[in-house]
Write an enzyme that holds these catalytic residues in place. Structure first.
Site, PDB file in Angstrom:
ATOM      1  N   HIS A 218     -81.750   3.813  44.675  1.00 24.23           N
ATOM      2  CA  HIS A 218     -80.901   3.914  43.472  1.00 24.23           C
ATOM      3  C   HIS A 218     -79.360   4.747  43.815  1.00 24.23           C
ATOM      4  O   HIS A 218     -78.591   4.266  43.620  1.00 24.23           O
ATOM      5  CB  HIS A 218     -81.627   4.664  42.410  1.00 24.23           C
ATOM      6  CG  HIS A 218     -80.927   4.792  41.153  1.00 24.23           C
ATOM      7  ND1 HIS A 218     -80.940   4.175  40.071  1.00 24.23           N
ATOM      8  CD2 HIS A 218     -79.818   5.783  40.607  1.00 24.23           C
ATOM      9  CE1 HIS A 218     -79.911   4.352  39.106  1.00 24.23           C
ATOM     10  NE2 HIS A 218     -79.468   5.189  39.553  1.00 24.23           N
ATOM     11  N   GLU A 219     -79.583   6.000  44.293  1.00 28.57           N
ATOM     12  CA  GLU A 219     -78.462   6.712  44.711  1.00 28.57           C
ATOM     13  C   GLU A 219     -77.701   6.200  45.703  1.00 28.57           C
ATOM     14  O   GLU A 219     -76.492   6.113  45.712  1.00 28.57           O
ATOM     15  CB  GLU A 219     -78.952   7.883  44.918  1.00 28.57           C
ATOM     16  CG  GLU A 219     -79.439   8.923  44.125  1.00 28.57           C
ATOM     17  CD  GLU A 219     -78.996   9.056  42.738  1.00 28.57           C
ATOM     18  OE1 GLU A 219     -77.650   9.021  42.598  1.00 28.57           O
ATOM     19  OE2 GLU A 219     -79.728   9.226  41.557  1.00 28.57           O
TER      20      GLU A 219
ATOM     21  N   HIS B 230     -75.338   3.650  44.361  1.00 24.03           N
ATOM     22  CA  HIS B 230     -74.161   4.305  43.685  1.00 24.03           C
ATOM     23  C   HIS B 230     -73.357   4.653  44.972  1.00 24.03           C
ATOM     24  O   HIS B 230     -72.044   4.363  44.730  1.00 24.03           O
ATOM     25  CB  HIS B 230     -74.424   5.548  43.100  1.00 24.03           C
ATOM     26  CG  HIS B 230     -75.241   5.519  41.655  1.00 24.03           C
ATOM     27  ND1 HIS B 230     -74.518   4.975  40.629  1.00 24.03           N
ATOM     28  CD2 HIS B 230     -76.457   5.858  41.129  1.00 24.03           C
ATOM     29  CE1 HIS B 230     -75.191   5.090  39.428  1.00 24.03           C
ATOM     30  NE2 HIS B 230     -76.352   5.778  39.758  1.00 24.03           N
TER      31      HIS B 230
ATOM     32  N   GLU C   9     -74.088   2.126  37.487  1.00 22.68           N
ATOM     33  CA  GLU C   9     -75.371   1.994  36.906  1.00 22.68           C
ATOM     34  C   GLU C   9     -75.866   0.451  37.415  1.00 22.68           C
ATOM     35  O   GLU C   9     -76.991   0.211  38.040  1.00 22.68           O
ATOM     36  CB  GLU C   9     -75.673   2.314  35.501  1.00 22.68           C
ATOM     37  CG  GLU C   9     -77.170   2.934  35.388  1.00 22.68           C
ATOM     38  CD  GLU C   9     -77.581   3.991  36.226  1.00 22.68           C
ATOM     39  OE1 GLU C   9     -76.775   4.694  36.800  1.00 22.68           O
ATOM     40  OE2 GLU C   9     -78.622   4.226  36.179  1.00 22.68           O
TER      41      GLU C   9
HETATM   42 ZN    ZN Z   1     -77.916   6.225  38.389  1.00 22.39          ZN
END
Ligand code: ZN
Length: 505
Positions: free
Chosen positions: A269-270, A273, A299
């Site tokens: 997830h990170e 980003h 997101e």
């Molecule tokens: Zn996030």
């Protein structure tokens, strides 16, 4: 274009770049505070950050910016359709006008109250006692109302707050997409819980040594395109990603030695980003054209890599044999299908941050509807617990046993973040629509993923989204990239197909 407007534009960009450098210096201090600062250094860090924040705010609202913007009004630079120049002027103007409209006293009061409210909320949550938090929440809502009035809005005060996180978004537009989405989602969740099927998630709770999790997480983050030469991975209580500048985008995670997925999917997830931040155009650094569009679009990138890619069958066709080698004791006897089902369990739960791909959006709907209600005056803050539980029952068929697992679970309101929650679901919606389009343009992505090839998707995202900076607002970007306005269809179809197969419904 006259020489004067060219000069004014260049000066404006230089001011923007300097403000950005100040802000990114704060990001380094903030990152350090969350990772390695000695305990006794926190107080001084607070002073450093407060000073820099003051300087940054002063520069961001300087009359010179106002004068330059006035000079550029009506110039060919401002009117070029979809040009980076026009976007830079539009976005600098947007944030400048907003900042100068908010009285300094209001900013200070909000900062003061939210600093205290954070501690009060933590105590209220611990004791599961909403009445402790209520007087602070009432004050914060009142101040946010004042902020919305100061900034201005067309139809609804909540629109002014949404705009802080998703520029250009309005209740009307968001509510429309969510309304289409709601019933189908509720039906899918019901079908899943009535299916009687359950994965064996105990296999994910065996021994997963932290050093191996770190190694495996890094391998996966690199494979999908996060560049460790331009970033790093550290440990924090609350995982985050911070884009400090070109060549420096850092991510963090936390490890649970008895869980396979918490760190692994958190890292994906990170890293998602991070890949967005690393993909921004370094030549445009410090200007809106070199910055991310919105929280929702950010997101969409993290969730695409975490869920659409990272929890997919083809991804694990490549990575599962590797995982078995890294964790021979925990996964040596586990069948692929069982592992795939376990990492994709969908189940009703009270806590948003622990929710899966399917039920997550219902958690957001509850919050979005409640926030709207108290900003339109239909709901008094003291009635939030009752309203929360009623909505939760409607969507989940369950009533939270206490407020700690209900309306007190999230930190956002204590920070004054109203209008933030919808961006999580917008991110899910954007990600599915982008991914659909990528599949159309890039051929068989499944086959590529099964071979460990993720480069084509990353390059496509970089060209279509990352390099565009803030050239388009989120709503327009979706249309430019996919040819269609935002719709719930791609996400719903994806969820139905995937979970239909998993739960045989
Ligand atoms: Zn996030």
């Amino acid at each position: 274009m006259t020489d004067d407007s060219k000069k004014a534009y260049e000066r404006l960009l230089n001011l923007s770049k300097e403000i950005h450098l100040l802000d990114s210096s704060m990001s380094v201090l903030d990152w350090d505070q969350k990772t390695y600062i000695p305990k006794e250094g926190v107080r001084n860090r607070g002073n450093q950050l407060a000073l820099l924040a003051g300087i940054s705010h002063q520069r961001s609202t300087s009359p010179e910016i106002g004068d330059l913007l006035k000079q550029l009004e009506g110039s060919s630079l401002e009117s070029g359709p979809d040009s980076f120049e026009a976007a830079n002027i539009r976005e600098i103007k947007h944030s400048y006008e907003k900042l100068v409209k908010i009285p300094k006293s209001l900013v200070e009061e909000l900062t003061r109250i939210t600093t205290v409210a954070h501690e009060v909320w933590a105590e209220a949550r611990k004791k599961s006692d909403f009445s402790i938090f209520l007087p602070y929440l009432e004050k914060i809502i009142k101040l946010k109302h004042q902020q919305a009035e100061a900034v201005g809005y067309e139809k609804h005060p909540y629109d002014a707050l949404l705009d802080d996180f998703e520029p250009g978004a309005t209740i009307e537009k968001v509510a429309k997409v969510f309304a289409d989405f709601r019933q189908e989602l509720v039906d899918l969740v019901k079908a899943i819980s009535h299916s009687g099927k359950r994965p064996d998630t105990a296999i994910l709770e065996r021994d997963y040594p932290v050093d191996r999790q770190n190694r495996f997480g890094r391998e996966a983050a690199s494979a999908i395109g996060y560049d460790f030469e331009k970033g790093r991975l550290d440990v924090t209580v609350h995982p985050f990603c911070t884009g400090i500048g070109p060549g420096d985008v850092r991510i963090t995670t936390r490890y649970n030695p008895n869980h396979f997925g918490q760190a692994f999917f958190g890292i994906l997830h990170e890293a998602g980003h991070g890949i967005y931040e690393q993909g921004l155009d370094p030549e445009r650094y410090g200007t809106p054209g070199g910055d991310a569009v919105s929280l929702g679009i950010h997101e969409s990138q993290s969730r695409m890599w975490e869920n659409l890619v990272g929890r997919s069958k083809p991804f694990w066709k490549y990575f599962f044999p590797k995982a078995q080698k890294v964790y021979p004791k925990a996964l040596g006897d586990v069948k692929f299908e069982d592992f795939y089902f376990a990492i994709n369990e969908a189940k009703l739960s009270f806590i948003r941050v622990e929710a899966d791909e399917v039920t997550y959006n219902l958690h957001i709907l509850v919050r979005f509807e409640i926030e709207q209600a108290f900003f339109s005056g239909d709901l008094s803050p003291k009635d939030i617990p009752g309203a929360w539980n009623e909505k939760f029952k409607n969507y989940f068929g369950l009533v939270p046993p206490d407020d700690a697992q209900g309306c007190l679970q999230d930190v956002h309101w204590s920070s004054g973040y109203f209008g933030y929650f919808p961006t999580y679901s917008l991110g899910n919606l954007y990600s599915a629509q982008f991914f659909d389009q990528a599949k159309k343009e890039l051929g068989d992505l499944d086959q590529q993923f099964a071979k460990g090839e993720f480069g084509k998707l990353k390059e496509w995202l970089q060209e279509k989204i990352h390099r565009q900076g803030q050239r388009y607002r989120a709503e327009k970007l979706v249309e430019v990239v996919t040819g269609k306005p935002l719709s719930h269809r791609p996400l719903m179809d994806y969820l139905k197909a995937k979970y239909g197969e998993l739960y045989a419904i």
